[in-house]
Design a protein around this motif. Structure first.
Motif, PDB file in Angstrom:
ATOM      1  N   ALA A  49      65.058 -45.473  42.678  1.00 10.61           N
ATOM      2  CA  ALA A  49      66.508 -45.391  42.509  1.00 10.61           C
ATOM      3  C   ALA A  49      67.256 -45.450  43.836  1.00 10.61           C
ATOM      4  N   VAL A  50      66.831 -44.663  44.827  1.00 10.24           N
ATOM      5  CA  VAL A  50      67.567 -44.597  46.090  1.00 10.24           C
ATOM      6  C   VAL A  50      67.573 -45.946  46.814  1.00 10.24           C
ATOM      7  N   ALA A  55      85.758 -39.500  48.015  1.00  8.53           N
ATOM      8  CA  ALA A  55      86.516 -38.894  49.118  1.00  8.53           C
ATOM      9  C   ALA A  55      85.859 -37.619  49.634  1.00  8.53           C
ATOM     10  N   ASP A  56      84.984 -37.027  48.820  1.00  5.48           N
ATOM     11  CA  ASP A  56      84.290 -35.787  49.182  1.00  5.48           C
ATOM     12  C   ASP A  56      83.025 -35.702  48.336  1.00  5.48           C
ATOM     13  N   PRO A  57      81.899 -36.288  48.801  1.00  2.42           N
ATOM     14  CA  PRO A  57      80.683 -36.352  47.975  1.00  2.42           C
ATOM     15  C   PRO A  57      80.119 -35.003  47.556  1.00  2.42           C
ATOM     16  N   GLY A  58      80.576 -33.914  48.156  1.00  4.31           N
ATOM     17  CA  GLY A  58      80.141 -32.593  47.727  1.00  4.31           C
ATOM     18  C   GLY A  58      80.910 -32.077  46.530  1.00  4.31           C
ATOM     19  N   ARG A  59      81.925 -32.802  46.119  1.00  2.00           N
ATOM     20  CA  ARG A  59      82.779 -32.393  44.991  1.00  2.00           C
ATOM     21  C   ARG A  59      82.511 -33.286  43.796  1.00  2.00           C
ATOM     22  N   PHE A  60      82.477 -32.690  42.601  1.00  2.00           N
ATOM     23  CA  PHE A  60      82.256 -33.458  41.378  1.00  2.00           C
ATOM     24  C   PHE A  60      83.577 -33.723  40.660  1.00  2.00           C
ATOM     25  N   LEU A  92      70.076 -37.760  50.560  1.00  2.00           N
ATOM     26  CA  LEU A  92      69.420 -39.039  50.826  1.00  2.00           C
ATOM     27  C   LEU A  92      70.415 -40.196  50.950  1.00  2.00           C
ATOM     28  N   LEU A  93      71.484 -40.164  50.159  1.00  2.00           N
ATOM     29  CA  LEU A  93      72.360 -41.327  50.062  1.00  2.00           C
ATOM     30  C   LEU A  93      73.718 -41.149  50.737  1.00  2.00           C
ATOM     31  N   GLY A  94      74.155 -39.919  50.976  1.00  2.00           N
ATOM     32  CA  GLY A  94      75.459 -39.718  51.583  1.00  2.00           C
ATOM     33  C   GLY A  94      76.564 -40.369  50.770  1.00  2.00           C
TER      34      GLY A  94
END
Length: 376
Positions: free
Chosen positions: A225-226, A365-370, A258-260
Motif C-alpha cells: 500500500a505505501v 492541511a494537518d495530517p494529524g487531524r481527522f 511512513l507517508l507524511g
C-alpha cells in the motif's frame, strides 16, 4: 503514560488484580508481530486491557478478577487455531479479540467446534463462519454493511469510474465484490488491477490509460500500500485522482509516519460516532494516555469487547454453554452506543447491528487531524 511492556512478551496475562478467589480467564487473540498489523494489535490490546482493569477495580465478576490470557496470532490462521486449542485447555471462560478477518474466521470455526464463546472485536468478513454459529458473536459491522456505505460516499462525491488495486485474499475479494455490486447497480464502473502482476509504477500506467477518477487500495500495509501511494502521488498524470483505503489503514499513526503529507486525503472506514458520549470520552482519554497517541476505533472495539464479556459472565456465570446461550440477552452501554446482539440475514454469528460507520480522512492541511466526510 504508555502501557508498560508485558514481562511475558506477546503471550502473557493482563488485567488480573489481587482480589480474592481464582481469576475468570478470558483468552485474547491479538496480532502483535509481523506479518500481522502490530500497530492495530497494540491498539486492540490497549482497549482489552483497560476494560479488564476497570472491571477489576469495580469488583471483578462476582468478586473474582478478570485475567486476560494473551496470544499473538501474527496474522496466521494456523497459529490462531492452535491458540484457541491451547486457551480452551487452560480453561478460559471465553475468547476475545482478533483484528485480521481471515485469522478471525479460523479462530471462530475452532471456537464453535470446541463450544467456546468468542466475541470477535474487529474482523468484518461477512462469512466469519461457514454457517450459523451459536458460540460466536461480533462487534464490528459486517463488511457488506460498511463497504456499501463507502461505495455510496464515492458515488455521492462524483466518482463513477473506480479502480481497485487488490491483493489476493478472501477478504480483499469479498470487498471487491461488495463494491462492484453497489457501484455497478448505480451506473458506475469498477476496474480491477491485479497486484500479483503489477508494480506500483505499473499501477500508475494502468490508471493513466484507464481514466478512473479514484483508486482504492485493497492491499496490505505497509507493503504494497505505501509504495503505491508514493508512486501515485509523484505521477503528474494522476494529480487529480482520489486514493482511498476502505479497510482503514490511514487510521493508525504508522500510516502518517511512513507517508507524511502523501498519506493525507485518503478516505477510509472507521467505526466511531461523530461525537463520543461521556463513557466514550472518558475511555478515549484513558486510551490516549496508555498509547501515547490518538486511540483508533480498534482500541474502542477492544474496550467494548471486554465490557460486553464481563456483563455476560456476571449475568450468566462462567459456564461456557450458558454463556453461549446468552448472546441475545446481553445489553451493554458501550463506548460507541448501546450494544445488543441479534441474527442478521446473511450473517452466521450473533451480530451487533450496527456499530456507527464513518468515512474519514487525514486533513491535508494537518495530517494529524481527522475529517469526517460521510456517515452511514
Amino acid at each position: 503514560m504508555n502501557t508498560p511492556p508485558d514481562p511475558h512478551g506477546p503471550n502473557g496475562s493482563h488485567g488480573a488484580s489481587p482480589a480474592d478467589g481464582p481469576s475468570v480467564r478470558i483468552g485474547a487473540l491479538v496480532p502483535l508481530t509481523r506479518p500481522g498489523w502490530a500497530a492495530a494489535g497494540r491498539h486492540l490490546l490497549a482497549g482489552l486491557d483497560l476494560a479488564a482493569r476497570e472491571v477489576n477495580e469495580a469488583g471483578g465478576i462476582a468478586g473474582r478478577p478478570v485475567e486476560l490470557v494473551v496470544r499473538d496470532t501474527a496474522a496466521d490462521p494456523g497459529r490462531a487455531e492452535a491458540a484457541v486449542d491451547e486457551l480452551a485447555g487452560l480453561g478460559v471462560a471465553a475468547l476475545a479479540g482478533e483484528y485480521h478477518s481471515v485469522v478471525a474466521r479460523a479462530a471462530a470455526a475452532r471456537a464453535e467446534a470446541l463450544g467456546l464463546p468468542f466475541l470477535c472485536s474487529s474482523a468484518v468478513l461477512d462469512a466469519l463462519t461457514d454457517g450459523p454459529a451459536d458460540r460466536v458473536a461480533r462487534l464490528a459491522p459486517a463488511q457488506s454493511h460498511g463497504w456499501r456505505v463507502y461505495a455510496d460516499f464515492l458515488l455521492g462525491a462524483g466518482h463513477s469510474r473506480i479502480a481497485v488495486a487488490a491483493d489476493p485474499s478472501v477478504y480483499w475479494a469479498s470487498g471487491t465484490g461488495i463494491l462492484r455490486d453497489r457501484i455497478t447497480a448505480r451506473g458506475g464502473t469498477l476496474v480491477e488491477l491485479d497486484l500479483r502482476t503489477l508494480t506500483p509504477e505499473g499501477v500508475c500506467e494502468e490508471l493513466a490509460a484507464d481514466g478512473a477518477t479514484a483508486l482504492l487500495l485493497l492491499a496490505g500495509h505497509p507493503d504494497p500500500a505505501v509504495p503505491i501511494v508514493r508512486a501515485v502521488r509523484r505521477d503528474r498524470r494522476l494529480a487529480g485522482i482520489l486514493i482511498g483505503a476502505p479497510a482503514g489503514q490511514p487510521e493508525l499513526a504508522d500510516w502518517a509516519t511512513l507517508l507524511g503529507e502523501d498519506g493525507a486525503g485518503v478516505p477510509f472506514l472507521r467505526y466511531l460516532p461523530e461525537r463520543l458520549g461521556p463513557l466514550g470520552a472518558r475511555v478515549g482519554t484513558a486510551l490516549r494516555e496508555r498509547l501515547g497517541e490518538e486511540p483508533s476505533f480498534v482500541a474502542f472495539e477492544g474496550y467494548d469487547t471486554v465490557a460486553v464479556l464481563a456483563e455476560l459472565l456476571r449475568s450468566h456465570g462462567a459456564d461456557r454453554a450458558r454463556t453461549a446461550e446468552a448472546w441475545p440477552q446481553v445489553a451493554v452501554e458501550g463506548t460507541r452506543g448501546p450494544v445488543r446482539f441479534s441474527r442478521v440475514p446473511g450473517i452466521g454469528v450473533w451480530q451487533w447491528a450496527w456499530a456507527p460507520v464513518q468515512v474519514a480522512d487525514r486533513d491535508p492541511a494537518d495530517p494529524g487531524r481527522f475529517r469526517v466526510l460521510h456517515s452511514g
